[in-house]
Design an enzyme around this catalytic site. Structure first.
Site, short mmCIF file in Angstrom:
data_model
loop_
_atom_site.label_atom_id
_atom_site.label_comp_id
_atom_site.label_asym_id
_atom_site.label_seq_id
_atom_site.Cartn_x
_atom_site.Cartn_y
_atom_site.Cartn_z
N GLU A 125 0.84 -1.22 0.00
CA GLU A 125 0.00 0.00 0.00
C GLU A 125 0.87 1.25 0.00
O GLU A 125 2.08 1.19 0.08
CB GLU A 125 -0.89 0.02 1.27
CG GLU A 125 -2.29 -0.49 1.06
CD GLU A 125 -3.16 0.50 0.31
OE1 GLU A 125 -2.67 1.57 -0.08
OE2 GLU A 125 -4.34 0.17 0.07
N ARG A 155 -8.09 0.83 13.29
CA ARG A 155 -6.70 1.14 12.93
C ARG A 155 -6.72 2.23 11.86
O ARG A 155 -7.72 2.43 11.17
CB ARG A 155 -5.97 -0.08 12.39
CG ARG A 155 -6.44 -0.58 11.01
CD ARG A 155 -5.39 -1.50 10.40
NE ARG A 155 -5.83 -2.16 9.18
CZ ARG A 155 -5.70 -1.66 7.95
NH1 ARG A 155 -5.23 -0.43 7.77
NH2 ARG A 155 -6.08 -2.35 6.89
N ASN A 162 -5.69 3.87 8.28
CA ASN A 162 -5.54 3.34 6.93
C ASN A 162 -4.94 4.42 6.03
O ASN A 162 -4.03 5.13 6.45
CB ASN A 162 -6.91 2.82 6.45
CG ASN A 162 -6.80 1.86 5.29
OD1 ASN A 162 -5.87 1.05 5.24
ND2 ASN A 162 -7.71 1.95 4.34
N ASN A 220 -10.19 5.38 2.58
CA ASN A 220 -9.14 5.06 1.62
C ASN A 220 -8.69 6.28 0.83
O ASN A 220 -8.34 7.29 1.43
CB ASN A 220 -9.60 3.89 0.73
CG ASN A 220 -8.91 2.60 1.14
OD1 ASN A 220 -7.71 2.58 1.35
ND2 ASN A 220 -9.68 1.53 1.27
N ASP A 250 -10.06 1.80 -4.17
CA ASP A 250 -9.14 1.75 -3.02
C ASP A 250 -8.29 3.02 -3.01
O ASP A 250 -8.80 4.11 -2.77
CB ASP A 250 -8.33 0.45 -3.10
CG ASP A 250 -7.62 0.12 -1.81
OD1 ASP A 250 -7.39 1.03 -1.00
OD2 ASP A 250 -7.24 -1.05 -1.62
CA CA Z 1 -6.13 1.17 0.84
#
Ligand code: CA
Length: 303
Positions: free
Chosen positions: A24, A107, A109, A155, A205
């Site tokens: 990521e 959490r 991101n 995201n 995403d």
């Molecule tokens: Ca992501």
């Protein structure tokens, strides 16, 4: 509409042979001629230096959702348990804030700096709870503000070239929304949907923007990155990838002509891994035909 999409099949390479569980957060570091990316689950920051081919890994000893470069060369990062500065050379961590200490199942991101150099990062549940995430903004005085509430999987973030619009993805909505954005204060309002994903093409995403103001979006479960016009909601083109879980993308290289794309192998069966042996790789499409912009650095000093 899809009949008119321009499907492009350029040369796609892997940057090196390392494969993340959940790759990521790619960021181009122009000062070092490096691409830096993350393995969220393993809690690693990876750096591959294009000049000398040196690959380096720094562990943060907890999950890491995103990071940005600081003016002083270190990192500001959104880790599982909060926001930290991370010393690039020693790995030393300095806690900035733990805004969700009361939500231990959450959490951090995806995150990114806005055009004024403030770090934005969102949260999500690790237990698939809906609407328990938030998006925060950290300014250079280390003051933290909640900017968006009740999101599920926070995201992609991108700001328009004129610095008047924020584009944002809450993945399970299959939508990209826009907000009017105030550069001076960071405040956002006037939320509206600008792009809708076809569910058959996976989830939206990570996201970046090119020099024409078009959005590039990674398709989790959709085997591609795609280019969209946020003014019309139209899908303009896409690059197919040999992996299902495409997580994020950013432009890099000397003139930001190379598109770097992260991917994941988490959750794949043995059979699926055989079918997509490059899952988890960092891909690059050199001279992809489009150009990006330099990542904004955090306007604060961590160390
Ligand atoms: Ca992501």
């Amino acid at each position: 509409m899809s009949n008119h999409q321009n499907e492009i099949t350029p040369l796609i390479h892997i940057v090196n042979h390392y494969q993340c569980e959940l790759g990521e957060g790619p960021v181009w570091d122009a000062k070092r001629n490096s691409i830096i990316w993350l393995d969220i689950i393993k809690g690693n920051i990876h750096e591959y230096n294009i000049t000398n081919s040196v690959f380096n890994t720094t562990s943060v000893h907890q999950m890491i959702g995103s990071f940005a470069l600081c003016e002083d060369g270190h990192f500001v990062a959104a880790l599982q348990q909060g926001l930290y500065f991370i010393n690039k050379f020693t790995g030393e961590q300095k806690l900035i804030a733990q805004p969700e200490i009361h939500l231990p199942q959450n959490r951090f991101n995806d995150g990114k700096c806005d055009p004024a150099g403030r770090f934005w990062a969102g949260t999500m549940s690790t237990k698939d709870e809906e609407g328990v995430g938030n998006v925060y903004m950290l300014d250079k005085k280390e003051q933290l503000s909640i900017m968006i509430e009740q999101v599920t999987i926070s995201n992609g973030l991108a700001w328009s070239l004129d610095h008047k619009t924020l584009y944002y993805i809450d993945t399970p909505t299959y939508a990209i929304v826009a907000y009017d954005y105030d550069l001076v204060s960071g405040q956002i309002n006037n939320k509206r949907v600008v792009i809708n994903f076809e569910k058959s093409e996976g989830y939206p995403d990570g996201m970046t923007i090119d020099t024409e103001g078009m959005l590039w979006i990674a398709h989790w479960g959709g085997w591609q990155v795609s280019r969209w016009d946020p003014n019309t909601g139209q899908k303009l083109s896409h690059f197919k990838l040999p992996v299902e879980k495409v997580t994020s993308c950013t432009f890099g290289g000397e003139n930001y002509t190379d598109l770097y794309i992260t991917s994941a192998k988490v959750g794949l069966t043995d059979q699926e891994l055989q079918q997509q042996p490059l899952a988890g790789s960092l891909f690059v499409i050199p001279f992809c035909g489009f150009k990006g912009i330099a990542p904004i650095e955090f306007q604060g000093v961590g160390f």
